[in-house]
Design a protein around this motif. Structure first.
Motif, PDB file in Angstrom:
ATOM      1  N   PRO A 300       0.828  -1.208   0.000  1.00  0.00           N
ATOM      2  CA  PRO A 300       0.000   0.000   0.000  1.00  0.00           C
ATOM      3  C   PRO A 300       0.866   1.262   0.000  1.00  0.00           C
ATOM      4  O   PRO A 300       1.881   1.306   0.698  1.00  0.00           O
ATOM      5  CB  PRO A 300      -0.803  -0.118   1.302  1.00  0.00           C
ATOM      6  CG  PRO A 300      -0.832  -1.566   1.592  1.00  0.00           C
ATOM      7  CD  PRO A 300       0.417  -2.156   1.027  1.00  0.00           C
ATOM      8  N   THR A 301       0.460   2.206  -0.744  1.00  0.00           N
ATOM      9  CA  THR A 301       1.120   3.517  -0.964  1.00  0.00           C
ATOM     10  C   THR A 301       2.238   3.464  -2.007  1.00  0.00           C
ATOM     11  O   THR A 301       2.784   4.504  -2.374  1.00  0.00           O
ATOM     12  CB  THR A 301       1.699   4.181   0.325  1.00  0.00           C
ATOM     13  OG1 THR A 301       2.855   3.450   0.748  1.00  0.00           O
ATOM     14  CG2 THR A 301       0.697   4.242   1.449  1.00  0.00           C
ATOM     15  N   ASN A 337      -5.197  -1.641   6.684  1.00  0.00           N
ATOM     16  CA  ASN A 337      -5.979  -0.405   6.555  1.00  0.00           C
ATOM     17  C   ASN A 337      -5.206   0.743   5.907  1.00  0.00           C
ATOM     18  O   ASN A 337      -5.700   1.869   5.843  1.00  0.00           O
ATOM     19  CB  ASN A 337      -6.477   0.053   7.937  1.00  0.00           C
ATOM     20  CG  ASN A 337      -7.475  -0.929   8.505  1.00  0.00           C
ATOM     21  OD1 ASN A 337      -8.365  -1.403   7.796  1.00  0.00           O
ATOM     22  ND2 ASN A 337      -7.304  -1.287   9.767  1.00  0.00           N
ATOM     23  N   LYS A 339      -3.741   3.134   3.208  1.00  0.00           N
ATOM     24  CA  LYS A 339      -4.295   3.572   1.925  1.00  0.00           C
ATOM     25  C   LYS A 339      -3.322   4.485   1.195  1.00  0.00           C
ATOM     26  O   LYS A 339      -2.595   5.223   1.856  1.00  0.00           O
ATOM     27  CB  LYS A 339      -5.627   4.280   2.145  1.00  0.00           C
ATOM     28  CG  LYS A 339      -6.711   3.287   2.477  1.00  0.00           C
ATOM     29  CD  LYS A 339      -8.024   3.969   2.786  1.00  0.00           C
ATOM     30  CE  LYS A 339      -9.041   2.899   3.176  1.00  0.00           C
ATOM     31  NZ  LYS A 339     -10.191   3.404   3.819  1.00  0.00           N
ATOM     32  N   PRO A 340      -3.276   4.506  -0.139  1.00  0.00           N
ATOM     33  CA  PRO A 340      -4.114   3.678  -0.992  1.00  0.00           C
ATOM     34  C   PRO A 340      -3.522   2.271  -1.180  1.00  0.00           C
ATOM     35  O   PRO A 340      -2.309   2.118  -1.206  1.00  0.00           O
ATOM     36  CB  PRO A 340      -4.070   4.438  -2.322  1.00  0.00           C
ATOM     37  CG  PRO A 340      -2.739   5.112  -2.315  1.00  0.00           C
ATOM     38  CD  PRO A 340      -2.445   5.457  -0.882  1.00  0.00           C
ATOM     39  N   GLN A 341      -4.425   1.295  -1.304  1.00  0.00           N
ATOM     40  CA  GLN A 341      -3.996  -0.054  -1.665  1.00  0.00           C
ATOM     41  C   GLN A 341      -3.707  -0.065  -3.167  1.00  0.00           C
ATOM     42  O   GLN A 341      -4.282   0.718  -3.924  1.00  0.00           O
ATOM     43  CB  GLN A 341      -5.097  -1.061  -1.333  1.00  0.00           C
ATOM     44  CG  GLN A 341      -5.399  -1.198   0.148  1.00  0.00           C
ATOM     45  CD  GLN A 341      -4.444  -2.133   0.891  1.00  0.00           C
ATOM     46  OE1 GLN A 341      -3.928  -3.077   0.326  1.00  0.00           O
ATOM     47  NE2 GLN A 341      -4.214  -1.848   2.172  1.00  0.00           N
TER      48      GLN A 341
END
Lengths: 432, 171
Positions: A300-301, A337, A339-341
């Protein structure tokens, strides 16, 4: 005599648990089979994996397949540990559930001949030192688990929740096990743990893998000691010195770096190190060193810039061996949790790009091996005379092979200098 | 929780002794696997090459054991509650009351010489009609005759509580 079928999922660390379960059962007089469809077996123990979604799915699917056989199925290991009582509710047909730190109770639980649920709420793995492992894979090499659990909290990893805090085995017990294996004919031991370089930090209050290596070096009939799963932070000067000084320690470092970009490493909750400098330092200090790493794409990211950094990192470092995996979104992890995935397609595309690059690197590195002699351990000799071996740059199960043509009588476990005569992307061909 | 199309494909790919396993049981198993994992595996998020691999494998594994000219034969397939329908560019597996309707749809596709878009519309309509009561099961694989491109549909409900999602993929 009751007969138990053992089914294994997951990594080498889990394989040792499977072997310990088997050993425990043999001690208590149970007969073991590896054939889950053996009509005579009374129980099927499925030692499960829950590390990533695909592995978990494979475990769950196999449980349902075995339930269909009508046998008593026991769900052991990570899956039971992860889902606890919820799993019992979802798979009520299973005969038993046992957690990762409870496997030493398995024989006693089966003895009761009653359905059971035995999953410690908080896993704290203690190695059943008095149990003789019943090795499923017997050959030139054998894994030895030197510690269990992990104190790190990498953003993507669920292992600390499944395996508890880092717990080392005492040096004397590991050495005893290694001696035992060497006496049985094992010539290469492969030390594993969630994090081998932190070995001893709990028992001896400081990283003590070097100390362990010097003790293992005293076992005369052992040829190679290989170390997997190191971690950058505790890769101490003492450890580098041990690599240099001990001939038996294979000049092979497996260090899963996961990523190169500082922002992603930070998001991963990993130490922010300059991977290029780190690997260069290791290579400078340990002659002939082969370095293996694993990387995660699509954390993610991760954006294009981060990925480009990773791509260039791989290009510049030219790892001898490399594995790349798409990020797997696991519940109860920090990254779940975050973000962004990254979309699955992007994760996969990036993984393929890395692997394609590594294929080219591997081809180039292999091409330079022609005419050189490289120490290799004989693994198997096929009926057609072809001998399959591994160079010191190749760990069992994950790396390449060297195929040898020779008229000489060879024995699995023997180590020879093999002259490389040909190569492919990942494998070599040679003669003795 | 519904069962995903991927779940069904995977059930096909992984089932031991699949010839003895009725389609409904495969769906039921797929649903239970997804219930335990508490996650549906969305087919559409897979890259095209993965989708192709999965479909081709599923297709070949289905063909392997349900060819009408296999030892088991058409009769066995009927007994197992599975009907296999092949056409110029379509393979359809279905059960029970879907069979006649599927035959009819296939006939229409063939007779009218529908193009890709028309086929998709026809199948979409078929799915809608057949699933509105929530008691049908099956999935549809249309290939474009070149062996490389597929339109995929999954729909219906094998048994009450064993619903799975419909998926549509245009390649």
């Amino acid at each position: 005599m009751k007969k138990v079928a053992i089914v294994h999922h997951g990594c080498a660390k889990n394989l040792i648990d499977t072997e310990l379960i088997s050993g425990k059962l043999i001690e208590k007089g149970y007969e073991i089979t590896l054939d889950a469809y053996d009509p005579d077996c009374d129980y099927i123990i499925v030692n499960t994996c829950s590390f990533i979604f695909d592995a978990e799915e494979e475990s769950v699917r196999s449980i349902f397949d075995f339930i269909d056989t009508g046998k008593k199925v026991i769900v052991a290991g990570c899956l039971s540990q992860k889902h606890k009582k919820h799993l019992k509710k979802l798979i009520p047909e299973a005969y038993g559930f046992i957690g990762t730190s409870d496997i030493d109770k398995i024989a006693d639980l089966l003895d009761t001949e009653k359905e059971f649920y035995y999953v410690s709420e908080t896993p704290h793995c203690v190695y059943p030192e008095n149990t003789q492992r019943a090795q499923i894979t017997v050959g030139a090499s054998s894994y030895i688990k030197i510690a269990e659990g992990c104190n790190y909290s990498c953003g993507y990893c669920v292992i600390p929740k499944l395996r508890g805090k880092f717990t080392s085995r005492p040096i004397e017990n590991i050495v005893g096990e290694a001696k035992n294996l060497a006496d049985k004919g094992v010539s290469e031991i492969v030390l594993i743990a969630q994090d081998t370089s932190s070995y001893g930090i709990d028992l001896y209050k400081k990283p003590s893998l070097d100390k362990l290596l010097y003790e293992l070096d005293k076992i005369q009939n052992l040829s190679w000691i290989r170390i997997l799963y190191t971690y950058p932070t505790n890769f101490t000067k003492g450890l580098i010195k041990a690599y240099r000084e001990i001939d038996r320690v294979v000049k092979y470092v497996d260090i899963p770096l996961q990523h190169s970009h500082p922002e992603i490493l930070k998001a991963m909750r990993r130490p922010i190190i300059n991977g290029e400098d780190f690997v260069k330092k290791l290579r400078d200090e340990i002659e002939g060193l082969a370095v293996r790493t694993t990387l995660i794409t699509g954390y993610p990211t991760e954006n294009e810039e981060h990925f480009e950094h990773l791509y260039n990192f791989v290009k510049n470092v030219k790892f001898d061996r490399l594995g790349a995996f798409e990020f797997s979104k696991e519940k109860n992890t920090y990254a779940y949790n975050l973000k962004p995935q990254v979309p699955k397609k992007v994760k996969q595309k990036r993984k393929e790009e890395i692997l394609k690059l590594q294929k080219e690197i591997s081809y180039e590195l292999n091409s330079k091996m022609i005419g050189k002699k490289i120490p290799s351990i004989i693994e198997t000799i096929q009926s057609d005379g072809l001998t399959i071996a591994r160079t010191y740059k190749d760990a069992p199960d994950v790396d390449g092979l060297i195929y040898i043509e020779t008229d000489k009588p060879l024995t699995p476990g023997d180590i020879y200098d093999v002259e490389v005569t040909n190569f492919s992307d990942y494998d070599l061909y040679g003669k003795i | 929780m519904q069962v995903s199309f991927t779940g069904i494909l995977k059930a096909y790919l992984s089932s031991e002794n699949s010839i003895q396993t009725p389609i409904e049981r495969k769906f039921a198993k797929a649903k239970r696997v997804e219930d335990v994992l508490n996650r549906k595996d969305d087919f559409r998020v897979y890259p095209v090459n993965e989708q192709m691999k999965m479909l081709l494998m599923a297709k070949s594994s289905i063909r392997d054991y349900k060819e009408p000219n296999s030892d088991m034969g058409e009769e066995y397939m009927k007994q197992a509650g599975i009907y296999r329908l092949t056409a110029r560019d379509a393979i359809y597996y279905c059960t029970g009351s879907d069979i006649e309707a599927a035959k009819q749809l296939q006939k229409e596709i063939k007779e009218k010489g529908l193009n890709k878009q028309e086929r998709q519309e026809a199948v979409s309509k078929f799915i809608e009609e057949r699933t509105k009561d929530g008691d049908n099961a099956g999935f549809f694989i249309l290939d474009s005759s070149d062996g490389m491109r597929y339109d995929i549909f999954a729909f219906g409900e094998a048994k009450k509580g064993h619903t799975f999602t419909s998926g549509f993929l245009e390649l």
